[in-house]
Design an enzyme around this catalytic site. Sequence first.
Site: not given
Ligand code: 26V
Length: 739
Positions: A287, A476-477, A482, A584, A588
């Site tokens: 992701h 968004k985050r 972003k 995503t 929406k």
């Molecule tokens: C990474 C970490 C690392 C530290 C601890 C907590 C944590 C939690 C989540 C993540 C994952 C980061 C990747 C992510 O959120 N990707 C997003 O995924 C979406 C669904 O596929 C996508 O639409 C977004 O573009 C993408 O940024």
Amino acid sequence: MEFLLGRSLLKNAFNLGLAEALRGAAEELGFSAADLMEAEPDAGLGSGGLGRLAACYLESMTTLEIPAAGYSICYELGIFRQKIVNGQQLELADPWLEAGEAWLVARPDEAVQVRFGGTVTGYWENGRHNIRHEGYVSVLAVPRDMMVAGFATGHTNLLRLWEARSPHPSDLSLYAAGQYLRAVEHQVMAETISKVLYPADSHPEGKALRLRQQYFLVSATVQHIVRTHKARYGTVHNFQEAHVIQINDTHPALAIPELLRILLDEEGLGWDEAWNIVTHTFAYTNHTVLPEALECWPQPLMERLLPRIWQLIREISGRYQAGLERCFPGGGHKVRELAILWGGQVRMANLCICACFAVNGVSALHTDILRREVFHAAFLCTPEKFKCVTNGVDHRRWLAQINPGLDALVRDCTGTGDYLLRPQALEALERYQNDAGVLSRLGDIKAGNKLALRDYVLRETGIALNPEAVFDVQAKRLHEYKRQLLNALHITWLYHRLHDEPNGFSVPRVFLFAAKAAPGYTAAKEIIRLICSLAAQISRDPLCRGRLQVVFLENYRVSLAERLIPAAELSEQISTAGKEASGTGNMKFMMNGALTIGTLDGSNVELHSRVGGENMFLFGLHADESKRLRQQGYRPRDVCGRVPGLREALDHISSGFGDGVRYDALLSRLLDGPDADEYLLLADFDSYRAAHARAMDAYPDKERWNRMALLNIARSGVFAADRSVREYAREIWGVPMRE
Ligand code: 26V
């Protein structure tokens, strides 16, 4: 590790066909149905898009009658509650379970033990190699199950959330003094595991607690799956024929060595057979391409906390290395790139690539970047593993539930509610693109949704949004890639222009922001503060009244998105090309008739190819151009000299907005040092401004605008989760489903 569910009451009622009955019953009992729904806390068991996607897919898998289960942790505290105090983000605890546990059923009878630490020794007995694990600490994983209802089906699936408990909570008083304290310590350690969701969404911190959480989740889950498999088939030899375990990013990657451990140590299989089962069971979805978000764990931590898992990873790594050397004879750097163990770290993505039978990206562009760059060496070795499944969203929630007016219009135009199970049926709306009645009704629906948002914002904040203005939303985050700061920079420039020529401002505009920043991400928090300062200055300025308004809405979460999205007219999807894996939110907003202002990044590329340049406002460098510009030596200061008005806007940001707070540090990130303006805000500024200008030229022609909105809705069916899940089912899982 995440399922960002939001609220379940309306979702369940809707899917069971009971939404109207529920509303009626509530009113009959003298409650307002809306208040009733508002009383439910969001289950915020995720930090952003990755967790929300998992929630959408679970709904869709159930609707498509695919036998599936989701597994995660029953975090006592979900993603933090954000409060804005003096323009700054404060993080508060989110004890969602107080009311949220209404949906959960505890299953103590299905609890399993998870072991941490200790020492592992091998010994031979009757010609078999055995493992002795001693001195470990056990933690009990207790299931709390949530039933997942599909739409218009009797099929249900399960979301199993594991809660961590100490195996001996009640007999503490029996311990002698020394043991008493150790026992309490142990209990606290055990229960800490499911205490809180990590709120970051990039920058893994390498913290022991996070690794404990990961292993806790996967060990409990894999033990449970193997146990039920054996109860049903009496053997594990056919395990891979009955299961696929889809791992959502690398966070649950330890499931790979955990299954191997169970097959070898508990089921007594030999390595070859166990490895064959493992490599036919797991599939991995990536992701993110941000290098800082690719998870690595320090080897000593892994060894201390999970000694047996560490041994197995070493063995996997050694065998993989040997295979790679055959694949790239003499290809030193490629072999290094793919190594699982490197520089004292365990690289989780490489573990996944080695052990999974499928690896997929989440949009066409993202998959392309995985194949060509991030995982290029692996792609050369095993190209057949690499697949693309473009993300999709639960259109039942994100259109029908949250936008009843639009749902009614779709039903009227298409004759039925067919689109709920066949999202491509939305295409039938195209027939009405020249129907003035339908277009004006679409405009009225949007106007009504804007008024509803205005009421909500007034109630929550005391701020009255101007309903005559374009509602322009970025929700968004908060992350530098972003580019919320690009949006703020452009608004700052608009503010200057407004002062230069107050009458040149033909269309009034409301800019809405909503975003959480990771608590340790200083620059992101500064950007929130800047947006709040900018909003305050604009609201004090009489010249802006009725023309320009900026509002930062606190505590972005699923239920706030559900209010914002139906009211949005412009959707800001402005990441630096090549950085957003998919996105995503874009889908929406599109489904709800907002027009996208965006870059060719992530799934915007596919959105653009569906609606065409005439139905969105495209701007900015493409992914390959961004990359080339960086390689050639990008000099943001040169851009400043070239683009009229940019320098003034930047100066304004650095000196602040009348509340005495300066933002020199943010400015310096844009202008100074070798990594100045890493995300190319200045390079894209002029093109972004031009795209906004085009949007504002289009807006006054209501009929044209509504036609563009209609075409966006009509062509959004491809972004339904049902389409994505069908692709997973066909291309990766090989499982039948509802037609
Ligand atoms: C990474 C970490 C690392 C530290 C601890 C907590 C944590 C939690 C989540 C993540 C994952 C980061 C990747 C992510 O959120 N990707 C997003 O995924 C979406 C669904 O596929 C996508 O639409 C977004 O573009 C993408 O940024």
